[in-house]
Design a protein around this motif. Structure first.
Motif, mmCIF file in Angstrom:
data_model
loop_
_atom_site.group_PDB
_atom_site.id
_atom_site.type_symbol
_atom_site.label_atom_id
_atom_site.label_comp_id
_atom_site.label_asym_id
_atom_site.label_seq_id
_atom_site.Cartn_x
_atom_site.Cartn_y
_atom_site.Cartn_z
ATOM 1 N N ILE A 23 0.838 -1.208 0.000
ATOM 2 C CA ILE A 23 0.000 0.000 0.000
ATOM 3 C C ILE A 23 0.868 1.251 0.000
ATOM 4 O O ILE A 23 0.597 2.223 -0.740
ATOM 5 N N VAL A 24 1.936 1.237 0.828
ATOM 6 C CA VAL A 24 2.832 2.400 0.880
ATOM 7 C C VAL A 24 3.495 2.631 -0.478
ATOM 8 O O VAL A 24 3.601 3.771 -0.963
ATOM 9 N N LEU A 25 3.952 1.521 -1.116
ATOM 10 C CA LEU A 25 4.579 1.658 -2.432
ATOM 11 C C LEU A 25 3.596 2.197 -3.466
ATOM 12 O O LEU A 25 3.952 3.045 -4.310
ATOM 13 N N LEU A 26 2.353 1.680 -3.413
ATOM 14 C CA LEU A 26 1.354 2.156 -4.361
ATOM 15 C C LEU A 26 1.055 3.643 -4.162
ATOM 16 O O LEU A 26 0.965 4.420 -5.131
ATOM 17 N N VAL A 27 0.917 4.053 -2.886
ATOM 18 C CA VAL A 27 0.657 5.476 -2.611
ATOM 19 C C VAL A 27 1.826 6.325 -3.079
ATOM 20 O O VAL A 27 1.645 7.390 -3.718
ATOM 21 N N GLY A 28 3.071 5.849 -2.789
ATOM 22 C CA GLY A 28 4.250 6.600 -3.245
ATOM 23 C C GLY A 28 4.324 6.684 -4.761
ATOM 24 O O GLY A 28 4.675 7.736 -5.323
ATOM 25 N N LEU A 29 3.976 5.567 -5.436
ATOM 26 C CA LEU A 29 3.988 5.564 -6.902
ATOM 27 C C LEU A 29 2.966 6.549 -7.461
ATOM 28 O O LEU A 29 3.254 7.319 -8.395
ATOM 29 N N VAL A 30 1.754 6.511 -6.867
ATOM 30 C CA VAL A 30 0.705 7.417 -7.352
ATOM 31 C C VAL A 30 1.105 8.878 -7.137
ATOM 32 O O VAL A 30 0.932 9.734 -8.026
ATOM 33 N N LEU A 31 1.674 9.178 -5.951
ATOM 34 C CA LEU A 31 2.094 10.560 -5.684
ATOM 35 C C LEU A 31 3.218 11.001 -6.631
ATOM 36 O O LEU A 31 3.223 12.151 -7.107
ATOM 37 N N SER A 32 4.144 10.089 -6.907
ATOM 38 C CA SER A 32 5.242 10.432 -7.822
ATOM 39 C C SER A 32 4.716 10.702 -9.229
ATOM 40 O O SER A 32 5.116 11.657 -9.897
ATOM 41 N N ALA A 293 -4.083 15.676 -16.763
ATOM 42 C CA ALA A 293 -2.804 14.965 -16.761
ATOM 43 C C ALA A 293 -2.683 14.069 -15.533
ATOM 44 O O ALA A 293 -2.238 12.911 -15.625
ATOM 45 N N VAL A 294 -3.071 14.592 -14.365
ATOM 46 C CA VAL A 294 -2.999 13.795 -13.137
ATOM 47 C C VAL A 294 -3.939 12.589 -13.226
ATOM 48 O O VAL A 294 -3.582 11.455 -12.859
ATOM 49 N N ALA A 295 -5.152 12.843 -13.727
ATOM 50 C CA ALA A 295 -6.107 11.728 -13.857
ATOM 51 C C ALA A 295 -5.590 10.674 -14.834
ATOM 52 O O ALA A 295 -5.722 9.465 -14.589
ATOM 53 N N SER A 296 -4.997 11.126 -15.914
ATOM 54 C CA SER A 296 -4.445 10.175 -16.884
ATOM 55 C C SER A 296 -3.318 9.350 -16.265
ATOM 56 O O SER A 296 -3.206 8.147 -16.515
ATOM 57 N N GLY A 297 -2.482 10.020 -15.459
ATOM 58 C CA GLY A 297 -1.387 9.297 -14.811
ATOM 59 C C GLY A 297 -1.890 8.232 -13.850
ATOM 60 O O GLY A 297 -1.389 7.104 -13.826
ATOM 61 N N ARG A 298 -2.900 8.569 -13.056
ATOM 62 C CA ARG A 298 -3.445 7.586 -12.105
ATOM 63 C C ARG A 298 -4.113 6.418 -12.824
ATOM 64 O O ARG A 298 -4.001 5.256 -12.398
ATOM 65 N N LEU A 299 -4.797 6.738 -13.916
ATOM 66 C CA LEU A 299 -5.422 5.677 -14.682
ATOM 67 C C LEU A 299 -4.372 4.738 -15.260
ATOM 68 O O LEU A 299 -4.535 3.509 -15.251
ATOM 69 N N ALA A 300 -3.273 5.326 -15.736
ATOM 70 C CA ALA A 300 -2.214 4.497 -16.304
ATOM 71 C C ALA A 300 -1.615 3.576 -15.247
ATOM 72 O O ALA A 300 -1.331 2.393 -15.512
ATOM 73 N N VAL A 301 -1.411 4.119 -14.019
ATOM 74 C CA VAL A 301 -0.858 3.290 -12.934
ATOM 75 C C VAL A 301 -1.814 2.147 -12.602
ATOM 76 O O VAL A 301 -1.409 0.972 -12.462
ATOM 77 N N LEU A 303 -4.143 0.755 -14.485
ATOM 78 C CA LEU A 303 -4.205 -0.232 -15.556
ATOM 79 C C LEU A 303 -2.936 -1.082 -15.604
ATOM 80 O O LEU A 303 -2.992 -2.298 -15.840
ATOM 81 N N ALA A 304 -1.776 -0.420 -15.365
ATOM 82 C CA ALA A 304 -0.512 -1.153 -15.418
ATOM 83 C C ALA A 304 -0.445 -2.213 -14.327
ATOM 84 O O ALA A 304 0.102 -3.315 -14.539
ATOM 85 N N LEU A 305 -0.966 -1.886 -13.119
ATOM 86 C CA LEU A 305 -0.919 -2.843 -12.010
ATOM 87 C C LEU A 305 -1.930 -3.969 -12.182
ATOM 88 O O LEU A 305 -1.721 -5.075 -11.692
ATOM 89 N N ALA A 306 -3.057 -3.701 -12.788
ATOM 90 C CA ALA A 306 -4.138 -4.676 -12.837
ATOM 91 C C ALA A 306 -4.166 -5.517 -14.099
ATOM 92 O O ALA A 306 -4.941 -6.460 -14.193
ATOM 93 N N SER A 307 -3.352 -5.148 -15.102
ATOM 94 C CA SER A 307 -3.507 -5.795 -16.405
ATOM 95 C C SER A 307 -2.593 -6.996 -16.572
ATOM 96 O O SER A 307 -1.557 -7.097 -15.948
#
Length: 565
Positions: A23-32, A293-301, A303-307
């Motif tokens: 969870i911490v890694l995911l939150v850090g990834l999303v924030l980055s 741009a932020v929404a697109s980035g979160r969507l990409a993260v 999709l990348a994790l779930a696909s």
């Protein structure tokens, strides 16, 4: 049972730590990703804002250039001087001339004042709010023009109560001033066109006062250092109709229906404008782009994790599709901006050469008057044959005027027109018709192609080819100076026709060569740096090209035009 319970508790505890780490890694990834996408969106918005501000500034300069020479030209006009010297016999005729000039140039008013500020003739002489008989000696532009020779001032009309720019020029010498000729420009149409594309444009003068704006409520507000600067209440009341100018306060600028989920600071992109230290401000709200741009980035993260591999392929396809749509939108916007820039370049060119064209028109008009007066006298004396010869001369001069004005209308047309077969000679003749007075006055030696070469026909758009050639000739004349030499030659190749223009100027340095076709790169103090860029873009759009050809003795540019199949 107790043993199984202990095992389940231990397993659950082992899973807690990995889950917390994930969870911490995911939150850090999303924030980055949020930070990266946000910064990229802001950088893109700044770049687009700079280009848009340059285009808007070019359009405003074009509006100013259209009438900037009128006061200078009219200050030396014979009819104006005779009126200022006390001859009022032709006042109504001058009123009508000024009325026609105002209609043709788009000026709100053109008027002539004596040295005491009394208006003697005006383009609005038939209107209820006519300037004729009004005294404008209290206006700063009148006093400055009378003393310094020329002046500009943005102010509220005393009669119309409509804001506009007054451009004034003195008639007569500094030692013996006769009066002042003034032109008023109003910017309602320009402001309306700005409102169609953006909600956040305004122009300030050198003291920080807002003069033009997409929002009428911003006009005559103070910005920047102008808020703290001491002002004269009486002067402000005369100029702006307000004894006290309030500071400009803009919270957000956003189009109807738009709502950003990311708060970002407004971008204030500045473009300096002549005269008097004007500055164009383009306010852009990057919030919607940043939010997207932020929404697109979160969507990409996500999709990348779930696909899976198949889903990754689908994501690749979606991204490619989105990119294609964005590129199409950018391409459409680029085409629109390119057309606007090309039109602004043509209008700016007409503003630069208007004095020469006015001289070209003035000579036939003066000659027609002489022939007409002589013809009238010959008829009165019964010498009809000689009078008929005079009238034939008038017909020829009228044809000459029609040729010049027709070329001006065609050159300034917003839509250049369809492609057709056009002779190289037509292109060259049209460009020389617009620049002939400047070439003659500079005593430039012009070497022309042969008649056979000028008779070659190509499939192209007449006005756009002529615009390129006018730009190149303007640059060549700037380079060669007085008594220089310019050569136009036509080269026939198997697949194309090449129109090569060379000048005997000082040449182009290696550093300037590397930036020749880059936007806003110019060596001229008052240049915008778009002439060569627009010219090459036009040639490539026609299937050809515009190239610089280094030469040890000359500076040469070549227009490459595809051959007619």
């Amino acid at each position: 049972m107790a043993g199984w319970t202990d095992i389940m508790v231990r397993d659950r505890r082992r899973l807690i730590l990995p889950a917390v780490v994930v969870i911490v890694l995911l939150v850090g990834l999303v924030l980055s990703v949020d930070r990266v996408m946000y910064a990229r969106a802001l950088a893109q918005e700044k770049e687009v804002a700079r280009d848009d501000a340059a285009i808007l500034a070019a359009g405003l300069r074009s509006e100013l250039d259209k009438v900037s020479l009128l006061p200078i030209t009219l200050a030396g006009d014979l009819q104006v001087r005779e009126l200022l010297e006390g001859d009022t016999s032709q006042t109504r005729q001058l009123d009508t001339r000024l009325e026609n000039l105002a209609r043709q140039s788009g000026a709100a008013a053109i008027y002539v004042m004596d040295k005491n500020g009394l208006t003697l003739a005006a383009s609005n002489w038939k209107q209820p709010a006519s300037f004729v008989g009004s005294n404008y000696a209290f206006r700063r532009y009148f006093r400055q023009a009378l003393n310094a020779g020329t002046s500009t001032e943005f102010a509220l009309g005393t009669v119309s109560r409509r804001p506009g720019l007054y451009i004034a020029h003195r008639a007569g010498s500094a030692a013996s001033p006769q009066g002042v000729v003034a032109v008023k420009i109003e910017f309602d149409a320009l402001e309306a066109s700005w409102r169609k594309t953006t909600d956040g444009v305004y122009v300030t003068d050198g003291t920080g006062v807002v003069l033009l704006a997409t929002d009428a409520g911003w006009r005559f507000r103070l910005t920047g250092e102008g808020v703290a600067r001491a002002r004269g209440a009486v002067q402000d009341e005369q100029r702006f109709g307000l004894a006290r100018l309030e500071p400009l306060a803009i919270m957000r600028v956003r189009g109807a229906g738009e709502r950003a989920t990311v708060e970002a600071p407004l971008f204030d992109t500045l473009q300096p404008i002549s005269p008097d230290g004007w500055i164009l401000h383009l306010l852009v709200d990057p919030g919607p782009r940043a939010a997207a741009a932020v929404a697109s980035g979160r969507l990409a993260v996500a999709l990348a994790l779930a696909s899976t591999i198949a889903l990754a392929f689908a994501l690749f396809f979606v991204r490619r599709r989105r990119q294609a749509l964005q590129e199409e939108m950018v391409a459409q916007r680029t085409r629109t901006l390119r057309d606007q820039l090309s039109q602004a370049n043509r209008l700016a060119t007409l503003g630069q050469i208007s004095a020469g064209v006015g001289h070209e028109i003035g000579q036939p008009v003066a000659a027609m008057r002489v022939f007409a007066e002589n013809g009238e006298k010959l008829i009165a004396r019964g010498r009809a044959e000689e009078a008929s010869a005079n009238f034939r001369e008038i017909v020829g001069l009228a044809d000459r005027l029609g040729l010049i004005t027709g070329e001006l209308r065609r050159f300034s047309r917003r839509q250049p027109g369809p492609r057709r077969l056009v002779r190289i000679g037509e292109i060259v003749d049209g460009a020389l018709l617009l620049l002939r007075d400047r070439i003659v006055s500079m005593d430039v030696a012009l070497q022309m192609p042969s008649a056979d070469d000028l008779d070659i026909a190509v499939a192209a758009e007449h006005v756009r080819l002529e615009q390129v050639l006018v730009n190149l000739l303007q640059n060549a004349l700037d380079a060669v100076g007085e008594a220089g030499a310019v050569t136009i030659e036509v080269i026939r190749n198997e697949n194309d026709i090449r129109v090569r223009l060379c000048d005997s100027g000082p040449g182009i340095g290696a550093h300037e060569v590397a930036q020749l076709f880059q936007p806003f790169a110019t060596t001229k103090p008052d240049g915008l740096g778009l002439g060569l860029v627009i010219s090459r873009d036009i040639m490539r759009d026609l299937g050809g090209d515009l190239v610089f050809e280094p030469d040890a003795k000359q500076t040469c540019f070549t227009m490459i035009i595809p051959r007619t199949k």
